[in-house]
Design an enzyme around this catalytic site. Structure first.
Site, PDB file in Angstrom:
ATOM      1  N   ASP A 124      -9.914   3.244   2.502  1.00  0.00           N
ATOM      2  CA  ASP A 124     -10.073   2.606   3.819  1.00  0.00           C
ATOM      3  C   ASP A 124     -10.725   3.649   4.773  1.00  0.00           C
ATOM      4  O   ASP A 124     -11.405   3.226   5.519  1.00  0.00           O
ATOM      5  CB  ASP A 124      -8.595   2.293   4.181  1.00  0.00           C
ATOM      6  CG  ASP A 124      -7.981   1.160   3.507  1.00  0.00           C
ATOM      7  OD1 ASP A 124      -8.825   0.060   3.066  1.00  0.00           O
ATOM      8  OD2 ASP A 124      -6.858   0.870   3.274  1.00  0.00           O
TER       9      ASP A 124
ATOM     10  N   LYS B  94       0.924  -1.154   0.099  1.00  0.00           N
ATOM     11  CA  LYS B  94       0.035   0.045  -0.021  1.00  0.00           C
ATOM     12  C   LYS B  94       0.718   1.277  -0.031  1.00  0.00           C
ATOM     13  O   LYS B  94       0.376   2.322  -0.601  1.00  0.00           O
ATOM     14  CB  LYS B  94      -0.952   0.025   1.127  1.00  0.00           C
ATOM     15  CG  LYS B  94      -2.227  -1.040   1.064  1.00  0.00           C
ATOM     16  CD  LYS B  94      -3.023  -0.759   2.397  1.00  0.00           C
ATOM     17  CE  LYS B  94      -4.069  -1.700   2.247  1.00  0.00           C
ATOM     18  NZ  LYS B  94      -5.277  -1.334   3.221  1.00  0.00           N
TER      19      LYS B  94
END
Ligand code: ATR
Length: 273
Positions: A105, A69
């Protein structure tokens, strides 16, 4: 390939246990869309090669999971503000030969809470975040975005909590003082792996927690973690972690297809099975 065909994948290492293929394939089928969603395993040292190969093979959208990520950002042509501030990208979208990185997220985190408790008031009091890993960064960003008045990051390694606070604001609390930290809190969030199946238990006594405080565990295996069980037994509102996974996926799907797919009960059942 049909004009609107999307060739999508999750990039990670390992990826075989990822629920993302199940979720996105479910929506592709449900909405009668053209596309595929694959799992692509790539260790960190071959990430660039794997990404280039996928782009050559006409993939045009990705989810990105651990451990990529952070590092995937070097291959993006553009980022959205959220991924820039969190310092992590979990969604890639190829448009006009340019790779756009975003992070869904934080959206998944707050949307899940709002769907579970529509009357929840972000501004009603302090939030305490347990943990200071990647998930905690996204959570801290979401809390800041929702104007939570006080954000306390409570972590075993103080310097990691300090890094989040430096970027997002809030204050650092030593792990040993977590019982004290939750005294006036409106929202308690566990972002550590503690309490997950196969992991150690989270030792978080709740005696000092106000009775109105909402307890949110981002762990979803088991769905009702020991922390949530204890909170439930005391009468505190709880939020399970499965929705964070589903709503971050919802936002990623919207990035690729332009539609907001429904998080329905059948999908939740399939993901939990
Ligand atoms: P992620 O990126 O998925 O959030 P991570 O970076 O591995 O995962 O972070 C895990 C979090 O759980 C960290 O905050 C970690 O604390 P440290 O920063 O001190 O390592 C926390 N954690 C893991 N095991 C723990 C334990 N036994 N007690 C307290 N905190 C723990």
């Amino acid at each position: 390939m049909a004009h609107n065909y999307k060739k999508l994948a999750i990039l990670g290492h390992p990826v075989q246990h990822s629920k993302s293929p199940l979720i996105h394939k479910y929506w592709i089928k449900k909405y009668g869309l053209d596309g595929q969603y694959d799992a692509v395993d790539s260790p960190p040292d071959t990430l660039e090669r794997t990404l280039r190969r996928c782009l050559k093979e006409d993939y045009n959208g990705f989810n990105v999971t651990l451990p990529h990520k952070h590092s995937i950002r070097s291959y993006c042509d553009f980022f959205d503000t959220t991924s820039h501030e969190i310092g992590a990208v979990n969604t890639l979208h190829l448009k006009d030969h340019k790779l756009y990185g975003s992070n869904t997220d934080a959206y998944g985190f707050s949307k899940n809470l709002e769907m579970s408790h529509p009357d929840f008031e972000w501004g009603a009091g302090p939030a305490v975040v347990l943990g200071a890993g990647g998930a905690a960064r996204a959570v801290a960003y979401a809390l800041k975005d929702k104007n939570v008045p006080v954000i306390k990051i409570c972590n075993r390694t103080l310097s990691k909590a300090g890094n989040i606070v430096a970027d997002m604001g809030g204050s650092v609390m030593p792990w040993e003082e977590r019982t004290e930290a939750i005294k006036e809190c409106n929202l308690l969030i566990n972002t550590t792996l503690l309490g997950m199946e196969g992991q150690s238990l989270l030792e978080m006594p709740l005696e000092t927690l106000p009775s109105h405080a909402t307890v949110y565990d981002i762990v979803y295996a088991p769905l009702i973690t020991p922390l949530l069980q204890e909170a439930q037994a005391r009468g505190n509102p709880i939020v399970t972690g499965i929705g964070m996974l589903l709503y971050q996926a919802q936002q990623a799907f919207k990035t690729w297809y332009g539609i907001v797919p429904e998080v329905d009960n059948l999908l939740i059942q399939k993901v939990l099975a």
